[in-house]
Design a protein around this motif. Structure first.
Motif, PDB file in Angstrom:
ATOM      1  N   ASP A   1       0.830  -1.208   0.000  1.00 51.90           N
ATOM      2  CA  ASP A   1       0.000   0.000   0.000  1.00 51.90           C
ATOM      3  C   ASP A   1       0.861   1.252   0.000  1.00 51.90           C
ATOM      4  OD1 ASP A   1       0.640  -0.776   2.773  1.00 51.90           O
ATOM      5  OD2 ASP A   1      -0.637   0.916   3.371  1.00 51.90           O
ATOM      6  N   ALA A   2       0.590   2.140  -0.965  1.00 56.09           N
ATOM      7  CA  ALA A   2       1.266   3.438  -1.008  1.00 56.09           C
ATOM      8  C   ALA A   2       0.631   4.395  -0.021  1.00 56.09           C
ATOM      9  CB  ALA A   2       1.213   4.024  -2.414  1.00 56.09           C
ATOM     10  N   GLN A   3      -0.699   4.365   0.053  1.00 52.53           N
ATOM     11  CA  GLN A   3      -1.403   5.165   1.062  1.00 52.53           C
ATOM     12  C   GLN A   3      -2.660   4.418   1.485  1.00 52.53           C
ATOM     13  OE1 GLN A   3      -3.101   8.908  -0.030  1.00 52.53           O
ATOM     14  NE2 GLN A   3      -3.638   8.272  -2.100  1.00 52.53           N
ATOM     15  N   THR A   4      -3.010   4.591   2.736  1.00 54.18           N
ATOM     16  CA  THR A   4      -4.182   3.914   3.289  1.00 54.18           C
ATOM     17  C   THR A   4      -4.902   4.848   4.245  1.00 54.18           C
ATOM     18  OG1 THR A   4      -3.201   1.712   3.104  1.00 54.18           O
ATOM     19  CG2 THR A   4      -4.989   1.964   4.678  1.00 54.18           C
ATOM     20  N   THR A   5      -6.203   4.952   4.052  1.00 51.28           N
ATOM     21  CA  THR A   5      -7.070   5.692   4.971  1.00 51.28           C
ATOM     22  C   THR A   5      -7.919   4.685   5.735  1.00 51.28           C
ATOM     23  OG1 THR A   5      -7.169   7.641   3.557  1.00 51.28           O
ATOM     24  CG2 THR A   5      -8.948   7.368   5.149  1.00 51.28           C
ATOM     25  N   VAL A   6      -7.998   4.891   7.045  1.00 46.43           N
ATOM     26  CA  VAL A   6      -8.763   3.998   7.920  1.00 46.43           C
ATOM     27  C   VAL A   6      -9.751   4.840   8.719  1.00 46.43           C
ATOM     28  CG1 VAL A   6      -8.658   2.336   9.826  1.00 46.43           C
ATOM     29  CG2 VAL A   6      -6.822   2.390   8.105  1.00 46.43           C
ATOM     30  N   VAL A   7     -10.996   4.412   8.750  1.00 47.19           N
ATOM     31  CA  VAL A   7     -12.016   5.037   9.591  1.00 47.19           C
ATOM     32  C   VAL A   7     -12.483   4.006  10.613  1.00 47.19           C
ATOM     33  CG1 VAL A   7     -14.269   6.161   9.683  1.00 47.19           C
ATOM     34  CG2 VAL A   7     -12.766   6.545   7.711  1.00 47.19           C
ATOM     35  N   LEU A   8     -12.333   4.337  11.873  1.00 48.65           N
ATOM     36  CA  LEU A   8     -12.758   3.472  12.973  1.00 48.65           C
ATOM     37  C   LEU A   8     -13.952   4.121  13.666  1.00 48.65           C
ATOM     38  CD1 LEU A   8      -9.205   2.792  14.457  1.00 48.65           C
ATOM     39  CD2 LEU A   8     -10.439   1.394  12.797  1.00 48.65           C
ATOM     40  N   THR A   9     -14.976   3.346  13.916  1.00 45.57           N
ATOM     41  CA  THR A   9     -16.131   3.869  14.649  1.00 45.57           C
ATOM     42  C   THR A   9     -16.333   3.069  15.919  1.00 45.57           C
ATOM     43  OG1 THR A   9     -17.784   2.446  13.580  1.00 45.57           O
ATOM     44  CG2 THR A   9     -17.223   4.512  12.463  1.00 45.57           C
ATOM     45  N   TYR A  10     -17.046   3.706  16.869  1.00 51.22           N
ATOM     46  CA  TYR A  10     -17.156   3.147  18.211  1.00 51.22           C
ATOM     47  C   TYR A  10     -18.615   3.134  18.669  1.00 51.22           C
ATOM     48  CZ  TYR A  10     -12.190   3.858  17.815  1.00 51.22           C
ATOM     49  OH  TYR A  10     -10.897   3.816  17.359  1.00 51.22           O
ATOM     50  N   ARG A  11     -18.852   2.398  19.739  1.00 49.65           N
ATOM     51  CA  ARG A  11     -20.212   2.114  20.191  1.00 49.65           C
ATOM     52  C   ARG A  11     -21.041   3.362  20.393  1.00 49.65           C
ATOM     53  NH1 ARG A  11     -20.567  -0.717  25.876  1.00 49.65           N
ATOM     54  NH2 ARG A  11     -19.924   1.409  26.446  1.00 49.65           N
ATOM     55  N   ASP A  12     -20.458   4.400  20.949  1.00 57.72           N
ATOM     56  CA  ASP A  12     -21.203   5.616  21.260  1.00 57.72           C
ATOM     57  C   ASP A  12     -21.099   6.677  20.164  1.00 57.72           C
ATOM     58  OD1 ASP A  12     -22.093   4.568  23.715  1.00 57.72           O
ATOM     59  OD2 ASP A  12     -20.216   5.174  24.697  1.00 57.72           O
ATOM     60  N   GLY A  13     -20.693   6.273  18.965  1.00 64.52           N
ATOM     61  CA  GLY A  13     -20.692   7.189  17.831  1.00 64.52           C
ATOM     62  C   GLY A  13     -19.394   7.918  17.584  1.00 64.52           C
ATOM     63  N   GLN A  14     -18.366   7.675  18.373  1.00 63.73           N
ATOM     64  CA  GLN A  14     -17.088   8.342  18.140  1.00 63.73           C
ATOM     65  C   GLN A  14     -16.459   7.829  16.841  1.00 63.73           C
ATOM     66  OE1 GLN A  14     -17.817   6.436  20.837  1.00 63.73           O
ATOM     67  NE2 GLN A  14     -17.104   7.387  22.733  1.00 63.73           N
ATOM     68  N   GLN A  15     -15.593   8.641  16.278  1.00 63.71           N
ATOM     69  CA  GLN A  15     -14.899   8.265  15.048  1.00 63.71           C
ATOM     70  C   GLN A  15     -13.423   8.627  15.146  1.00 63.71           C
ATOM     71  OE1 GLN A  15     -16.716  10.035  11.608  1.00 63.71           O
ATOM     72  NE2 GLN A  15     -18.672   8.979  11.871  1.00 63.71           N
ATOM     73  N   ALA A  16     -12.600   7.762  14.561  1.00 66.61           N
ATOM     74  CA  ALA A  16     -11.176   8.053  14.383  1.00 66.61           C
ATOM     75  C   ALA A  16     -10.863   7.904  12.905  1.00 66.61           C
ATOM     76  CB  ALA A  16     -10.320   7.106  15.210  1.00 66.61           C
ATOM     77  N   VAL A  17     -10.209   8.910  12.332  1.00 66.37           N
ATOM     78  CA  VAL A  17      -9.839   8.897  10.914  1.00 66.37           C
ATOM     79  C   VAL A  17      -8.316   8.985  10.838  1.00 66.37           C
ATOM     80  CG1 VAL A  17     -10.091   9.996   8.671  1.00 66.37           C
ATOM     81  CG2 VAL A  17     -11.997  10.053  10.314  1.00 66.37           C
ATOM     82  N   THR A  18      -7.700   7.959  10.267  1.00 64.06           N
ATOM     83  CA  THR A  18      -6.239   7.943  10.179  1.00 64.06           C
ATOM     84  C   THR A  18      -5.818   7.809   8.721  1.00 64.06           C
ATOM     85  OG1 THR A  18      -5.784   5.546  10.269  1.00 64.06           O
ATOM     86  CG2 THR A  18      -6.300   6.654  12.350  1.00 64.06           C
ATOM     87  N   HIS A  19      -4.666   8.382   8.422  1.00 64.56           N
ATOM     88  CA  HIS A  19      -4.123   8.317   7.068  1.00 64.56           C
ATOM     89  C   HIS A  19      -2.635   8.065   7.163  1.00 64.56           C
ATOM     90  CE1 HIS A  19      -2.307  10.081   3.371  1.00 64.56           C
ATOM     91  NE2 HIS A  19      -3.275   9.391   2.813  1.00 64.56           N
ATOM     92  N   SER A  20      -2.153   7.202   6.258  1.00 71.03           N
ATOM     93  CA  SER A  20      -0.715   6.963   6.166  1.00 71.03           C
ATOM     94  C   SER A  20      -0.327   6.848   4.700  1.00 71.03           C
ATOM     95  CB  SER A  20      -0.320   5.683   6.917  1.00 71.03           C
ATOM     96  OG  SER A  20      -1.050   4.560   6.445  1.00 71.03           O
ATOM     97  N   ALA A  21       0.869   7.313   4.387  1.00 70.33           N
ATOM     98  CA  ALA A  21       1.362   7.238   3.013  1.00 70.33           C
ATOM     99  C   ALA A  21       2.878   7.238   3.027  1.00 70.33           C
ATOM    100  CB  ALA A  21       0.849   8.423   2.189  1.00 70.33           C
ATOM    101  N   LEU A  22       3.462   6.528   2.049  1.00 71.29           N
ATOM    102  CA  LEU A  22       4.928   6.480   1.981  1.00 71.29           C
ATOM    103  C   LEU A  22       5.496   7.169   0.746  1.00 71.29           C
ATOM    104  CD1 LEU A  22       5.235   4.155  -0.319  1.00 71.29           C
ATOM    105  CD2 LEU A  22       5.294   2.595   1.613  1.00 71.29           C
ATOM    106  N   ASP A  23       4.616   7.844  -0.021  1.00 70.09           N
ATOM    107  CA  ASP A  23       5.105   8.513  -1.234  1.00 70.09           C
ATOM    108  C   ASP A  23       4.887  10.020  -1.228  1.00 70.09           C
ATOM    109  OD1 ASP A  23       2.367   8.395  -1.396  1.00 70.09           O
ATOM    110  OD2 ASP A  23       2.290   7.566  -3.432  1.00 70.09           O
ATOM    111  N   VAL A  24       4.370  10.564  -0.122  1.00 70.12           N
ATOM    112  CA  VAL A  24       4.163  12.007   0.007  1.00 70.12           C
ATOM    113  C   VAL A  24       4.528  12.441   1.423  1.00 70.12           C
ATOM    114  CG1 VAL A  24       2.367  12.201  -1.754  1.00 70.12           C
ATOM    115  CG2 VAL A  24       1.722  11.665   0.603  1.00 70.12           C
ATOM    116  N   ALA A  25       5.017  13.658   1.547  1.00 75.66           N
ATOM    117  CA  ALA A  25       5.360  14.200   2.859  1.00 75.66           C
ATOM    118  C   ALA A  25       4.175  14.996   3.394  1.00 75.66           C
ATOM    119  CB  ALA A  25       6.600  15.083   2.771  1.00 75.66           C
ATOM    120  N   GLY A  26       3.607  14.564   4.513  1.00 75.23           N
ATOM    121  CA  GLY A  26       2.455  15.239   5.091  1.00 75.23           C
ATOM    122  C   GLY A  26       2.839  16.148   6.247  1.00 75.23           C
ATOM    123  N   ARG A  27       1.815  16.819   6.795  1.00 74.96           N
ATOM    124  CA  ARG A  27       2.061  17.663   7.972  1.00 74.96           C
ATOM    125  C   ARG A  27       2.334  16.827   9.213  1.00 74.96           C
ATOM    126  NH1 ARG A  27       1.149  22.573   9.352  1.00 74.96           N
ATOM    127  NH2 ARG A  27       0.086  21.969  11.270  1.00 74.96           N
TER     128      ARG A  27
END
Length: 327
Positions: free
Chosen positions: A208-234
Motif C-alpha cells: 500500500d502506497a497510502q491507506t485511509t482507515v475510519v474506525l467507529t465506536y459504540r457511542d458514535g465516536q470516530q477516528a480517521v487515520t491516514h498513512s502514506a509512503l510517497d508524500v510528505a504530510g504535515r
C-alpha cells in the motif's frame, strides 16, 4: 529483581542505532549486540562502546550478559526473534509493529505469559510526555466528551522496488511502518473499535502506497487515520471533544508540543514535550519498571492490546487486499 538490567540489541539496522543512542544517553547499559554478520556486529559495537558482539541472534540471546533483548529486525521476523529471546529466558522489547499479524502476536504473548517474562511493543510514542499529558487531560474531562480523532503519518520514502518498504516479503507498505502509529493512537484514546473501514492505493510492487482507515465506536465516536509512503504530510493530530480540543503539532508521534484549546479558540494550556534524544529510552524505562515490580504488563500498552491492534491491522489488510507471502 535488583540491580541494573543489561540490554542486548538483536538486529543492527537504522532503528536499532537510534534506540541504542538513546539508551546510552540515558545511562542504560547495553551488554551485547547481535547480527547475522560478525563484521556488522563488531562495527556497531565499536560505534557504541559495547563490549560483546555476536555473529548470530542465537548467540546474543544465550549471552549471560544480557537480561533484556530489543528486537529491531524487519516486521516478518519480529515474532520469530521475540520467541527466540523469550525461550532463552530474556525479557523482550519488540519493535512495532508487534508482529506481522495477530496470530504471530498471540504466540509471542502466550510464550511470555508461560515463562513469566515481560514482553512490550516498542510503540515509543505512547510513553512520550505530551502523550502522557493528553491521556491525563482526557481522563480529567478537559475537553468534555471525546468525539473525534484525526491523525496523519505520511512521509516521502524510497520508491526503489528493491527497498524493504516496497517489498511484500518484508512486510512493506505504508500501513505497518507508518499507519500503525495513528491506529495505535486511536486505540489509546477510544479502545477497541466497533467497525473498521479502509481504502488504499497500491504501489507497483503490490504493497500500500497510502491507506485511509475510519474506525467507529459504540457511542458514535470516530477516528480517521491516514498513512502514506510517497508524500510528505504535515503529520499532525487532533482530538475533538464537546468542550474543546487537543492539538498536537508536527511531528505528533515524536516529542513535540501539545495545546489544550477551548471551543472559542483560546489556548488554555500548552505542553512542551521535548525530551533528551528521540525519547526512545522512555519505553525502555517502562519495561525495566515492569521487571523491577514483577509485573507482566503495564497500563500504557499491555501486550494484549498490542495483539488487538494487530487484529485491527489484519482487518484493514483484508479490506485493502494486502497479503504478505507465507501468511
Amino acid at each position: 529483581m535488583t540491580g541494573r538490567l543489561r540490554w542486548g540489541i538483536l538486529g543492527l539496522g537504522g532503528i536499532s542505532r537510534k534506540f541504542t543512542a538513546d539508551l546510552w544517553a540515558a545511562g542504560i547499559e547495553v551488554g551485547a549486540v547481535g547480527s547475522r554478520s560478525q563484521a556488522t556486529a563488531d562495527a556497531f559495537a565499536a560505534d557504541f562502546g559495547v563490549a560483546r558482539a555476536h555473529d548470530s541472534y542465537a548467540a546474543l540471546v544465550d549471552d549471560p550478559a544480557v537480561d533484556v533483548v530489543y528486537v529491531g529486525t524487519p516486521h516478518p521476523f519480529h515474532a520469530e526473534h521475540a520467541l527466540l529471546a523469550l525461550r532463552a529466558g530474556k525479557h523482550v522489547l519488540v519493535e512495532k509493529p508487534f508482529a506481522l499479524n495477530a496470530a504471530q502476536a498471540r504466540a509471542v504473548v502466550a510464550e511470555a505469559d508461560a515463562r513469566g517474562l515481560v514482553v512490550l511493543e516498542a510503540m515509543w510514542t505512547r510513553f512520550l510526555p505530551h502523550m502522557v499529558r493528553l491521556r491525563e487531560l482526557i481522563r480529567g474531562g478537559a475537553i468534555g466528551e471525546v468525539r473525534t480523532l484525526t491523525a496523519d503519518h505520511s512521509q516521502r520514502l524510497p520508491s526503489d522496488p528493491g527497498h524493504r518498504l516496497q517489498d511484500p516479503a518484508l512486510g512493506g507498505g505504508a500501513l505497518l511502518d507508518l499507519g500503525i502509529y495513528p491506529v495505535s493512537f486511536a486505540w489509546d484514546v477510544f479502545g477497541r473499535p466497533e467497525t473498521v473501514w479502509a481504502r488504499s492505493t497500491p504501489t507497483a510492487t503490490g504493497v500500500d502506497a497510502q491507506t485511509t482507515v475510519v474506525l467507529t465506536y459504540r457511542d458514535g465516536q470516530q477516528a480517521v487515520t491516514h498513512s502514506a509512503l510517497d508524500v510528505a504530510g504535515r503529520n499532525d493530530a487532533v482530538v475533538l471533544g464537546t468542550e474543546g480540543r487537543i492539538e498536537i503539532d508536527p511531528t505528533w508521534y515524536r516529542p513535540t508540543t501539545l495545546r489544550l484549546v477551548a471551543p472559542d479558540g483560546r489556548v488554555v494550556e500548552s505542553v512542551d514535550g521535548v525530551v533528551p534524544g528521540r525519547g526512545m529510552q522512555l519505553q525502555a524505562f517502562e519495561l525495566e519498571r515492569l521487571v523491577r515490580e514483577g509485573r507482566a504488563s503495564g497500563d500504557v500498552l499491555p501486550p494484549q492490546e498490542s495483539v488487538a491492534i494487530m487484529e485491527t491491522l489484519d482487518e484493514v489488510r483484508r479490506q485493502i487486499g494486502l497479503v504478505y507471502p507465507g501468511e
